[in-house]
Design an enzyme around this catalytic site. Structure first.
Site, PDB file in Angstrom:
ATOM      1  N   ASP A  49       0.844  -1.204   0.000  1.00 43.09           N
ATOM      2  CA  ASP A  49       0.000   0.000   0.000  1.00 43.09           C
ATOM      3  C   ASP A  49       0.879   1.254   0.000  1.00 43.09           C
ATOM      4  O   ASP A  49       0.375   2.380  -0.074  1.00 43.09           O
ATOM      5  CB  ASP A  49      -1.012  -0.006   1.154  1.00 43.09           C
ATOM      6  N   SER A  50       2.201   1.060   0.006  1.00 46.98           N
ATOM      7  CA  SER A  50       3.115   2.185  -0.228  1.00 46.98           C
ATOM      8  C   SER A  50       2.841   2.820  -1.588  1.00 46.98           C
ATOM      9  O   SER A  50       3.287   3.936  -1.855  1.00 46.98           O
ATOM     10  CB  SER A  50       4.576   1.731  -0.145  1.00 46.98           C
ATOM     11  N   ASP A  88      -0.969  -6.459  -0.066  1.00 42.63           N
ATOM     12  CA  ASP A  88      -0.838  -5.748   1.210  1.00 42.63           C
ATOM     13  C   ASP A  88      -2.209  -5.220   1.649  1.00 42.63           C
ATOM     14  O   ASP A  88      -2.834  -4.443   0.917  1.00 42.63           O
ATOM     15  CB  ASP A  88       0.139  -4.588   0.992  1.00 42.63           C
ATOM     16  N   LYS A 118      -0.470  -9.558   3.381  1.00 42.49           N
ATOM     17  CA  LYS A 118       0.352  -9.043   4.485  1.00 42.49           C
ATOM     18  C   LYS A 118      -0.476  -8.072   5.293  1.00 42.49           C
ATOM     19  O   LYS A 118      -1.268  -7.314   4.729  1.00 42.49           O
ATOM     20  CB  LYS A 118       1.594  -8.316   3.930  1.00 42.49           C
ATOM     21  N   GLU A 120      -0.225  -5.381   8.926  1.00 43.39           N
ATOM     22  CA  GLU A 120       0.680  -4.696   9.859  1.00 43.39           C
ATOM     23  C   GLU A 120       0.223  -4.927  11.290  1.00 43.39           C
ATOM     24  O   GLU A 120      -0.978  -4.880  11.582  1.00 43.39           O
ATOM     25  CB  GLU A 120       0.687  -3.186   9.579  1.00 43.39           C
ATOM     26  N   GLU A 187      10.506  -4.103   9.449  1.00 41.45           N
ATOM     27  CA  GLU A 187      10.856  -2.849   8.789  1.00 41.45           C
ATOM     28  C   GLU A 187      11.506  -1.901   9.788  1.00 41.45           C
ATOM     29  O   GLU A 187      10.905  -1.545  10.819  1.00 41.45           O
ATOM     30  CB  GLU A 187       9.595  -2.204   8.188  1.00 41.45           C
TER      31      GLU A 187
END
Ligand code: KIV
Length: 284
Positions: A49-50, A88, A118, A120, A187
Site C-alpha cells: 500500500d506504499s 498488502d 500481508k 501490519e 521494517e
C-alpha cells in the site's frame, strides 16, 4: 512465465530458508515492472500500500482502498506469473473486525490471484492473522515501522531501539508465529533486534532496513531507481537513476516537438495515392 522459471511456492521459500539461501523481495505495483521482475527472478513481489505514496502521491498510505490494491495486484500478477505474490492489506481492510479481514484477504486471492496477504501489527492483530490463515490464506506479518500507524509511532523512524520497545517487537513476532503466519517482515528495526527474532523464529524473516541477519531482503522499488522525488531513505541501495533518465527524455521531447524535429518520417503512416485521390474526390 519467464523461461526457466517455475512457480515460487511456500515450499520454495522454506527450502531457501532451510538452505540459508537469501529470499529476494521487492515492492511492485504495475505490469511492466512485474514483467522485468519476472525476468530477473525475484522470489516475492509485494503489492504494497506504499503505492499510495510512490504511485498516487499521497503523504501517507492511509487513503489507499481495497479496490485500488486489487487493480494493482491484478496488473502485477499479469506481469509476473511465477513470483510469490503478496497483497498488502490497506488501512481499515482488516482493523474493524475479523470478518472484514477475512473478506479483504479473500479478495486478493479470488480477484488478483495473489498467493498471500500481508498485514501490519503484532499481538493486536494476531486474531486476524489466525483467522485468515485458518481459512487457508497464507499471511505475512509486518512489524517495526508499520506505516499505517506512522503517526502513533512518531513518524517514519526506526522502531525498537529501547530494550522495552525491542521486547514488545520480539513478543509480537512470537504472537504472529503462533497465529500461523508464514513469514514476518521487519521494517526499520535495529539489526540486533532483527537477528534476535531471526534466531528465535521458525518462519522466514524478511528485513527491510533491519540488517543482514534475516532470511530475505526487501526494498521499495522506487527507492532503488530514483523514482520517488520526495526522498530516498538511508536503508535503500540505489541501482540507477531512472528518474533522471526520464526527466532528460521528457525535456528532450519538449525541445524536439517545439523545434519540429519530432515527428520524423518513421513516426507516421502513409496512405496509398489511389486512396488519397478517392478521398479528395469524396471531399469535393
Ligand atoms: O506498503 C509497502 O510497500 C510495505 C513495505 C514498506 C514493507 O508495507
Amino acid at each position: 512465465m519467464a523461461e526457466g522459471r517455475t512457480k515460487v511456492s511456500l515450499g520454495t521459500l522454506f527450502e531457501k530458508m532451510g538452505n540459508g539461501e537469501p529470499i529476494t523481495m521487492l515492492t511492485c505495483y504495475d505490469y511492466p515492472t512485474a514483467y522485468f521482475m519476472e525476468q530477473a527472478g525475484l522470489d516475492i513481489l509485494l503489492v504494497g500500500d506504499s503505492l499510495g505514496m510512490t504511485i498516487l502521491g499521497y503523504d501517507t498510505t492511509l487513503p489507499v482502498t481495497m479496490d485500488i490494491m486489487i487493480a494493482h495486484a491484478q496488473a502485477v500478477r499479469r506481469g509476473s506469473p511465477s513470483a510469490w505474490l503478496v497483497g498488502d492489506m490497506p488501512y481499515m481492510s482488516y482493523q474493524p473486525s475479523i470478518e472484514t479481514a477475512i473478506r479483504s484477504a479473500g479478495r486478493f486471492m479470488a480477484e488478483a490471484s495473489c498467493d498471500s496477504i500481508k498485514l501490519e501489527g503484532g499481538v493486536e492483530v494476531a486474531d486476524r492473522a489466525y483467522a485468515i490463515a485458518s481459512m487457508g490464506i497464507p499471511v505475512m506479518g509486518h512489524l517495526g515501522l508499520t506505516p499505517q500507524s506512522a503517526t502513533a509511532l512518531g513518524g517514519f523512524r526506526v522502531q525498537g531501539r529501547s530494550a522495552a520497545q525491542a521486547k514488545k517487537i520480539i513478543g509480537d513476532a512470537k504472537a504472529l508465529e503462533d497465529a500461523g503466519v508464514f513469514a514476518i517482515l521487519l521494517e526499520m528495526v535495529p539489526a540486533r533486534v532483527c537477528k534476535t527474532i531471526h534466531e528465535r523464529s521458525s518462519v522466514p524473516i524478511i528485513s527491510l532496513g533491519s540488517g543482514p541477519d534475516a532470511d530475505g531482503q526487501l526494498l521499495i522499488f522506487h527507492d532503488m531507481f530514483g523514482l520517488y522525488p520526495k526522498f530516498t531513505p538511508r536503508m535503500a541501495r540505489v541501482y540507477g537513476d531512472a528518474g533522471q533518465v526520464i526527466l532528460d527524455g521528457l525535456k528532450q521531447y519538449v525541445e524536439d516537438v517545439t523545434s519540429r524535429d519530432f515527428p520524423q518520417r518513421e513516426n507516421w503512416f502513409t496512405m496509398r495515392n489511389s486512396a488519397f485521390k478517392e478521398l479528395t474526390e469524396l471531399l469535393e
